[in-house]
Design a protein around this motif. Structure first.
Motif, mmCIF file in Angstrom:
data_model
loop_
_atom_site.group_PDB
_atom_site.id
_atom_site.type_symbol
_atom_site.label_atom_id
_atom_site.label_comp_id
_atom_site.label_asym_id
_atom_site.label_seq_id
_atom_site.Cartn_x
_atom_site.Cartn_y
_atom_site.Cartn_z
ATOM 1 N N LYS A 144 0.835 -1.202 0.000
ATOM 2 C CA LYS A 144 0.000 0.000 0.000
ATOM 3 C C LYS A 144 0.871 1.253 0.000
ATOM 4 O O LYS A 144 0.620 2.193 -0.764
ATOM 5 N N ILE A 145 1.879 1.282 0.840
ATOM 6 C CA ILE A 145 2.768 2.438 0.929
ATOM 7 C C ILE A 145 3.423 2.710 -0.431
ATOM 8 O O ILE A 145 3.429 3.840 -0.915
ATOM 9 N N ARG A 146 3.911 1.655 -1.071
ATOM 10 C CA ARG A 146 4.560 1.809 -2.378
ATOM 11 C C ARG A 146 3.568 2.243 -3.450
ATOM 12 O O ARG A 146 3.919 3.021 -4.336
ATOM 13 N N SER A 147 2.327 1.748 -3.356
ATOM 14 C CA SER A 147 1.336 2.052 -4.400
ATOM 15 C C SER A 147 0.959 3.534 -4.444
ATOM 16 O O SER A 147 0.477 4.019 -5.456
ATOM 17 N N VAL A 148 1.177 4.252 -3.343
ATOM 18 C CA VAL A 148 0.862 5.690 -3.297
ATOM 19 C C VAL A 148 2.132 6.521 -3.076
ATOM 20 O O VAL A 148 2.055 7.664 -2.630
ATOM 21 N N ASN A 149 3.265 5.907 -3.379
ATOM 22 C CA ASN A 149 4.564 6.594 -3.291
ATOM 23 C C ASN A 149 4.843 7.190 -1.918
ATOM 24 O O ASN A 149 5.498 8.232 -1.802
ATOM 25 N N GLY A 150 4.301 6.548 -0.871
ATOM 26 C CA GLY A 150 4.602 6.966 0.499
ATOM 27 C C GLY A 150 3.948 8.267 0.934
ATOM 28 O O GLY A 150 4.303 8.813 1.970
ATOM 29 N N ARG A 151 2.979 8.755 0.165
ATOM 30 C CA ARG A 151 2.350 10.039 0.468
ATOM 31 C C ARG A 151 0.962 9.837 1.081
ATOM 32 O O ARG A 151 0.203 8.962 0.670
ATOM 33 N N VAL B 271 -1.119 3.080 7.860
ATOM 34 C CA VAL B 271 -2.015 2.447 6.902
ATOM 35 C C VAL B 271 -3.328 2.192 7.632
ATOM 36 O O VAL B 271 -3.381 1.419 8.578
ATOM 37 N N HIS B 272 -4.344 2.903 7.190
ATOM 38 C CA HIS B 272 -5.655 2.939 7.851
ATOM 39 C C HIS B 272 -6.642 2.035 7.128
ATOM 40 O O HIS B 272 -6.700 2.031 5.895
ATOM 41 N N HIS B 273 -7.405 1.260 7.891
ATOM 42 C CA HIS B 273 -8.510 0.483 7.330
ATOM 43 C C HIS B 273 -9.734 1.387 7.234
ATOM 44 O O HIS B 273 -10.210 1.889 8.252
ATOM 45 N N LYS B 274 -10.243 1.607 6.023
ATOM 46 C CA LYS B 274 -11.438 2.438 5.837
ATOM 47 C C LYS B 274 -12.630 1.810 6.544
ATOM 48 O O LYS B 274 -13.369 2.489 7.253
ATOM 49 N N LEU C 25 -7.097 -7.160 4.248
ATOM 50 C CA LEU C 25 -5.929 -7.107 3.370
ATOM 51 C C LEU C 25 -6.186 -6.485 2.005
ATOM 52 O O LEU C 25 -5.261 -6.386 1.192
ATOM 53 N N SER C 26 -7.386 -6.063 1.717
ATOM 54 C CA SER C 26 -7.694 -5.467 0.419
ATOM 55 C C SER C 26 -7.112 -4.061 0.314
ATOM 56 O O SER C 26 -7.382 -3.211 1.168
ATOM 57 N N LEU C 27 -6.336 -3.810 -0.726
ATOM 58 C CA LEU C 27 -5.771 -2.471 -0.915
ATOM 59 C C LEU C 27 -6.871 -1.432 -1.075
ATOM 60 O O LEU C 27 -6.671 -0.263 -0.735
ATOM 61 N N ASP C 28 -8.038 -1.839 -1.574
ATOM 62 C CA ASP C 28 -9.161 -0.904 -1.717
ATOM 63 C C ASP C 28 -9.707 -0.449 -0.367
ATOM 64 O O ASP C 28 -10.348 0.599 -0.278
ATOM 65 N N ASN C 29 -9.476 -1.246 0.673
ATOM 66 C CA ASN C 29 -9.952 -0.879 2.006
ATOM 67 C C ASN C 29 -8.862 -0.193 2.830
ATOM 68 O O ASN C 29 -9.064 0.115 4.000
ATOM 69 N N LEU C 30 -7.714 0.037 2.230
ATOM 70 C CA LEU C 30 -6.601 0.654 2.948
ATOM 71 C C LEU C 30 -6.325 2.045 2.413
ATOM 72 O O LEU C 30 -6.508 2.313 1.228
ATOM 73 N N GLU C 31 -5.869 2.911 3.304
ATOM 74 C CA GLU C 31 -5.552 4.281 2.955
ATOM 75 C C GLU C 31 -4.299 4.680 3.729
ATOM 76 O O GLU C 31 -4.236 4.489 4.942
#
Length: 98
Positions: A23-30, A41-44, A59-65
């Motif tokens: 998740k961190i890599r997918s949003v370039n750590g921002r 990394v927050h669970h929506k 574990l779904s990336l769609d549920n993580l922010e």
């Protein structure tokens, strides 16, 4: 406030560490809200002992922010004037705050 054992174990697991890193890599750590440096990394959909084994939640990336610490604290209303305590110092409706 201590995490229940199933949640504690999940957050220490290798699969969570790998998913978190993905998740961190997918949003370039921002931070996905303010653009700052992401740290949490927050669970929506809130992770609970009842859904921790449901990978579409845990574990779904769609549920993580990815959030910075400030945005994560705002999300959970930590250190907010909205946080209410009873006369004994206990959080009122703590499930809304964590």
């Amino acid at each position: 406030m201590k995490k229940p054992k199933p949640l504690h174990n999940f957050y220490k697991s290798e699969i969570w560490m790998e998913t978190r890193e993905l998740k961190i890599r997918s949003v370039n750590g921002r931070c996905e809200r303010c653009g700052g440096i992401g740290q949490e990394v927050h669970h929506k959909e809130r992770l609970t002992v009842d859904n921790v084994k449901d990978v579409s939640v845990s574990l779904s990336l769609d549920n993580l922010e990815l959030l910075c610490r400030d945005c994560h604290n705002k999300e959970h209303k930590r250190f907010s004037s909205e946080t209410q305590f009873d006369e004994e110092g206990n959080l009122v409706n703590p499930e809304k705050h964590f």
